[in-house]
Design an enzyme around this catalytic site. Structure first.
Site: not given
Ligand code: GTR
Length: 678
Positions: A275, A416
């Protein structure tokens, strides 16, 4: 010699909470205007990642290293991440703590070190946690920063707790009032699979990103930037680095220490990040070429995803929510991404020629998996300059399928996160590319096989008489009394003019009115007689299979011929001598072309090679290649459905056409034939 830029043109709520991203926002808090519709992305043109300061694209590894890479790096500094920060001396405070740890099936060693970054007594420090397998050999190491402290990455009770500020997080236990307690141990351990990676022979290192820059818009005064004499308040220079610059700098300082350890293979430290820390890993790999491999996991906007794609998170949102991550200049391009002089494929290209892995997650649309994939495709041109394969495809792979040679990619199912599946792919990829295990991925110095070498040695065409009499077994493509065996780019009739029995390249505005032979071949002798015009430099070429261009150009009298002059394999191999005749005279190429051959599993069997004679002189003698060499190929520029079919067929059968190139100059062709080799 074309000169165009390429156009790229229900889980239970509680479970969802656990699985959800460690950092918001996911799709749920995305602004209403967020686009998730692929059909609304719209066309865009990527800046040429090989372009140097004069916009001339690099055509060689040397030009890339000397001119283009530094130029592209500067663009990334100026527009996205801010200036690279200078190194400082790194020293261990006190002793490195070493302990044996039980990893279930095996034992490992845990090292913890507090590093002082700089020489001042109050210089910032970071605590590094490193696990090593028990072996006498030096080991490769994965290094990543973490979001909530080293203790959250493992339930090992011996790991030191950070004492400073950490972001609030209700998704893991043990964080209250921005401080961690022992209850937070192991809260994010799914992201740091120590036992399995040590079992595979890798070391695992991590440190808390907040040691370098607390992740909040007002974190700058508490960051390392102050100790580096950078401004931490007031109006900042447009190219002032922010958190990503400071985090990337931190990774390099940890590397400074790792390379001093006798247990660590200093040439095999891999930087990984998830990320925002994936964006950071990519920038760290760009700033510090000592990192042997670079891994981005779900890095999205400002990471691996192309900013020009209007899909998921945008520059407008990211620079508003996280103004401290990038340099101030980036916010000025929010909403005008198409004006940015660089896009994120340039960030990925900075990893070349090292192995690069980009991972996406299917449901992580906020990070734009397709934009990440397309950036990886576009970055591949940098590896090609080194003779290395990139991803090897322009089609996104199916879910949970890892692809690629020197650039690896997968899109995992799910959301994610950084999960064991991702780590397995990273380690498999590192096994292949860095450790040389399993299928060989590196084809840097390919050899042609002995048979190809013999075939080339025998090739001594007689070019003394023009027009040359075709051999009995030749297939005539242009010859008196026959219809030229060529089609247009769309597969229809050609519109090149016939004059005195020769065919004259008919230009169009976009320089893509090439003609393609209707005869397909794999290995072949190619004979072409041509006459260049002084107009537009006599620019044209023979695109073999559409992938390798023997250059036609008005190069008569040029003293130092380059890979853009007549006789060159365009942008790849310069001619041995300048054999070009003046414009207005007939000239002749005889080329023996042997295509690269691959095994059924995609691995290389033998490199392609060619020998070329121009006007009685040898201009190419056995240059080798494993992948398409022309930067401008008809399957991209001016592509049609017909050519898509031709390219598909070429991939499946190894057989493709000969293209004669339109590049704005009325080059004449006569007496063109091929003899496919058995
Ligand atoms: C999000 C941000 C993303 C991504 C993510 C993360 O809030 O919008 O760009 O970096 O945080 O770091 O977890």
């Amino acid at each position: 010699m074309p000169s165009h830029s390429p156009v790229v043109a229900g889980l239970l709520p509680a479970l969802m909470l656990v699985m959800a991203l460690h950092s918001l926002p996911t799709a749920s808090s995305a602004p209403a205007e967020t686009n998730y519709d692929e059909s609304l992305v719209g066309p865009f043109v990527l800046p040429d990642v090989l372009a140097g300061p004069d916009e001339v694209p690099a055509s060689s590894e040397a030009a890339w290293k000397k001119t283009t890479r530094p130029h592209q790096f500067k663009l990334l500094e100026k527009y996205v991440y801010g200036r690279k920060l200078p190194p400082v001396p790194v020293a261990v405070v006190g002793e490195v703590e070493r302990a044996e740890v039980d990893l279930g099936s095996s034992k490992g060693i845990r090292l913890q070190a507090k590093l002082r970054l700089g020489t001042a007594a109050d210089a910032p420090t970071t605590s590094v946690l490193l696990y090593l397998p028990k072996t006498k050999k030096k080991v490769p190491v994965f290094l990543k920063l973490n979001f909530r402290g080293n203790q959250a990455e493992t339930d090992d009770p011996g790991v030191w707790l950070p004492t400073g500020w950490v972001p609030a997080d209700t998704r893991i236990k043990g964080i209250a009032d921005n401080r961690v307690t022992a209850a937070s141990r192991g809260g994010l351990q799914r992201r740091f699979p120590v036992a399995s990676m040590l079992g595979r022979g890798y070391g695992m290192a991590t440190a808390y990103c907040g040691d370098f820059f607390p992740d909040r818009p007002d974190g700058r005064p508490q960051s390392v930037l102050a100790s580096l004499d950078r401004p931490v308040s007031g109006e900042l220079p447009k190219d002032e680095p922010g958190a990503i610059g400071a985090w990337a700098w931190g990774l390099s300082r940890i590397l400074d220490w790792l390379v001093t350890l006798p247990e660590v293979d200093r040439s095999k430290v891999i930087v990984v990040g998830h990320s925002r820390l994936g964006k950071t890993a990519l920038w760290a790999g760009a700033c510090d070429e000592r990192f042997a491999m670079v891994v981005s996991n779900d890095s999205g906007c400002g990471g691996a995803a192309l900013s020009r794609r209007n899909f998921g998170e945008t520059l407008t949102v990211i620079t508003e929510r996280f103004p401290h991550w990038f340099c101030p200049m980036l916010a000025e391009y929010a909403g005008r991404e198409i004006e940015l002089p660089c896009d994120q494929h340039a960030l990925l290209a900075m990893a070349a020629p090292r192995p690069l892995y980009v991972a996406s997650a299917e449901e992580d649309r906020w990070a734009d998996p397709r934009g990440e994939f397309l950036a990886a495709v576009a970055a591949g041109r940098a590896w090609k300059l080194y003779g290395l394969p990139g991803l090897g495809t322009e089609e996104m792979p199916p879910i949970n399928t890892s692809i690629g040679e020197m650039i690896g990619y997968h899109v995992r199912n799910g959301t994610h996160d950084l999960l064991p599946y991702d780590w397995t792919q990273f380690a498999d990829f590192a096994d292949r590319t860095l450790l040389g295990k399993g299928r060989p991925a590196v084809e840097a110095t390919p050899q042609a096989d002995d048979h190809s070498k013999e075939l080339l040695a025998e090739f001594q065409p007689d070019q003394s008489l023009l027009p040359a009499p075709p051999p009995a077994d030749a297939t005539l493509l242009i010859a008196p009394g026959i219809e030229p065996k060529f089609t247009s780019m769309a597969g229809g009739p050609i519109n090149w003019e016939v004059e005195d029995g020769s065919l004259v390249a008919t230009r169009t505005k976009n320089h893509a009115n090439h003609i393609a032979s209707s005869v397909m071949f794999e290995d072949a002798d190619i004979h072409a007689e041509f006459m260049v015009s002084p107009l537009a430099h006599g620019n044209s070429g023979l695109y073999i299979h559409g992938h390798y261009e023997m250059q036609i150009y008005d190069s008569f009298g040029v003293e130092n011929v380059t890979s853009q002059d007549e006789g060159s394999l365009y942008r790849f191999a310069e001619p041995l001598v300048n054999a070009a005749r003046p414009a207005g005279e007939w000239q002749v190429y005889d080329i023996r072309f042997i295509a690269p051959k691959r095994n059924a599993d995609g691995s290389l069997k033998s490199a392609g090679t060619l020998k070329a004679w121009l006007n009685g002189q040898l201009v190419q003698d056995g240059v080798t290649f494993t992948a398409p060499r022309s930067p401008y190929i008809p399957y991209r520029h001016g592509v049609t459905d017909y050519l898509r079919g031709v390219e598909k067929q070429l991939k499946a059968t190894g057989k493709g056409p000969l293209f004669l190139q339109d590049h704005g100059s009325p080059t004449r062709f006569r007496n063109v034939w091929i003899r496919p080799l058995p």
